[in-house]
Design a protein around this motif. Sequence first.
Motif, mmCIF file in Angstrom:
data_model
loop_
_atom_site.group_PDB
_atom_site.id
_atom_site.type_symbol
_atom_site.label_atom_id
_atom_site.label_comp_id
_atom_site.label_asym_id
_atom_site.label_seq_id
_atom_site.Cartn_x
_atom_site.Cartn_y
_atom_site.Cartn_z
ATOM 1 N N ASP A 21 0.811 -1.228 0.000
ATOM 2 C CA ASP A 21 0.000 0.000 0.000
ATOM 3 C C ASP A 21 0.839 1.271 0.000
ATOM 4 O O ASP A 21 0.339 2.345 0.329
ATOM 5 C CB ASP A 21 -0.959 -0.004 1.189
ATOM 6 C CG ASP A 21 -0.233 0.020 2.533
ATOM 7 O OD1 ASP A 21 1.013 -0.124 2.560
ATOM 8 O OD2 ASP A 21 -0.920 0.168 3.567
ATOM 9 N N LYS B 59 -0.739 4.179 -2.296
ATOM 10 C CA LYS B 59 -2.188 4.088 -2.199
ATOM 11 C C LYS B 59 -2.805 5.264 -2.949
ATOM 12 O O LYS B 59 -2.510 6.424 -2.657
ATOM 13 C CB LYS B 59 -2.601 4.112 -0.728
ATOM 14 C CG LYS B 59 -4.073 3.923 -0.461
ATOM 15 C CD LYS B 59 -4.312 3.920 1.045
ATOM 16 C CE LYS B 59 -5.793 3.811 1.364
ATOM 17 N NZ LYS B 59 -6.026 3.849 2.840
ATOM 18 N N GLU C 227 -5.243 -2.112 -3.794
ATOM 19 C CA GLU C 227 -6.340 -1.151 -3.849
ATOM 20 C C GLU C 227 -7.624 -1.784 -4.350
ATOM 21 O O GLU C 227 -8.723 -1.456 -3.861
ATOM 22 C CB GLU C 227 -5.961 0.032 -4.745
ATOM 23 C CG GLU C 227 -7.084 1.056 -4.957
ATOM 24 C CD GLU C 227 -7.602 1.626 -3.650
ATOM 25 O OE1 GLU C 227 -8.832 1.826 -3.526
ATOM 26 O OE2 GLU C 227 -6.776 1.875 -2.741
ATOM 27 N N GLN D 153 -0.920 6.583 -9.984
ATOM 28 C CA GLN D 153 -0.417 5.547 -9.084
ATOM 29 C C GLN D 153 0.797 4.839 -9.690
ATOM 30 O O GLN D 153 1.835 4.672 -9.038
ATOM 31 C CB GLN D 153 -1.538 4.544 -8.800
ATOM 32 C CG GLN D 153 -1.194 3.439 -7.827
ATOM 33 C CD GLN D 153 -2.373 2.466 -7.651
ATOM 34 O OE1 GLN D 153 -3.454 2.673 -8.215
ATOM 35 N NE2 GLN D 153 -2.171 1.427 -6.868
#
Length: 390
Positions: A162, A165, A271, A375
């Motif tokens: 993560d 994130k 996610e 991301q």
Amino acid sequence: MVHDVISPPAAARYYAYSCLAGYLVTENSIGFLDKLNGFEIKTFKTKRHANQPLATSYALIQVAKQMLPSGYQLEKIQLELIAHFKGKLSEKSLEQSLALGNLAANHVLEYAKTDLFNELSAKVGYTPTLKPGYWYPTPPAYMEAVEPHWNTVRTFFIESADQFKPVAPTPFSMDSESDFYKIQLMGVYNAVKNLNEEQTLIANFWDCNPFMVEYTGHMAIGIKKITPGGHWMGITGIACKKANLNFAETVKTHALVSLTLHDAFVNCWDEKYRSNRIRPETVINKHIDQQWKPILQTPPFPEYTSGHSVASSAASTMLTKIFGENFDFVDDTEVFFGLEERHFKSFKQASNEAAISRLYGGIHYIDACENGVQQGTKLGTFIVNKVFDK
């Protein structure tokens, strides 16, 4: 990969370990090995009589042979590889080459045993919820969710699953004035209804769905394709060839891209099962249009973020670092699957097209694509800085 219908995250794992074994053979120093999580540094310097291409290729195939479900089928390729070199090398050179390849392969296989992948089968399976806004199996096969615990698999470069994130997805709402309804849901619905020829080509070119199923009467037929990671490994090979990289540089580039792809999928899958968002097809068929179908077949896992967006952006960031900002290339990766080649002026252009293809294909909302790009770019930049910051 294609024969076994390997899932996108699992495929990236197999590419990574295989290419890492090849890198161990060609690397004469630590290189980036000290950056890998939990890796015991043990370089394999080429013995005086060993042939590097043979040893490297043998190591790569040996890892794949041991790890893939149908890896035994690679035995024939391995024997053909040895036969190719047999008349060109001395017995001593052949022996040392295979010994070197085995050393590297065995070291990587031991490393792979500690990444917690083998514990996934013992974990409790995923149970869909009927609550509004949450993922539910999609037609035509209504397959169960793929790899719900992938975030427990060890990463290579990033610190945790993560670490990157993304921002939270647009909150689910069937209020016609809400951002989800007006921008996300209707954005997909209208995009598919109004596709032009070029957008349709883009959607199909980047499909990369190994789970596609077609029905003929009561018979289900699986249509085998490569994964998003497989597509980018193809692009990596194209770039290495065009840039005339030498053998060692080519092996290193494939290793870096494959390791980056692996971490990108771990990060994305973390996610996916946190936000657990419903796919457009499910919502549209239930609330807007029962006859609506996406251009692409919806893959069997939650929607947010877009895996292709994350993986493509991460891979393109690494490739851009290696080859430069404006690396012009022709992508013929999908020609084998009956699609025409496409021309790109940069890796970023290709990755951005891969991301938007998910909207055109009707399988992702706009924010899953856009936030997925952010991301993947952040993750790729982190790995680039970690590897190249000496």
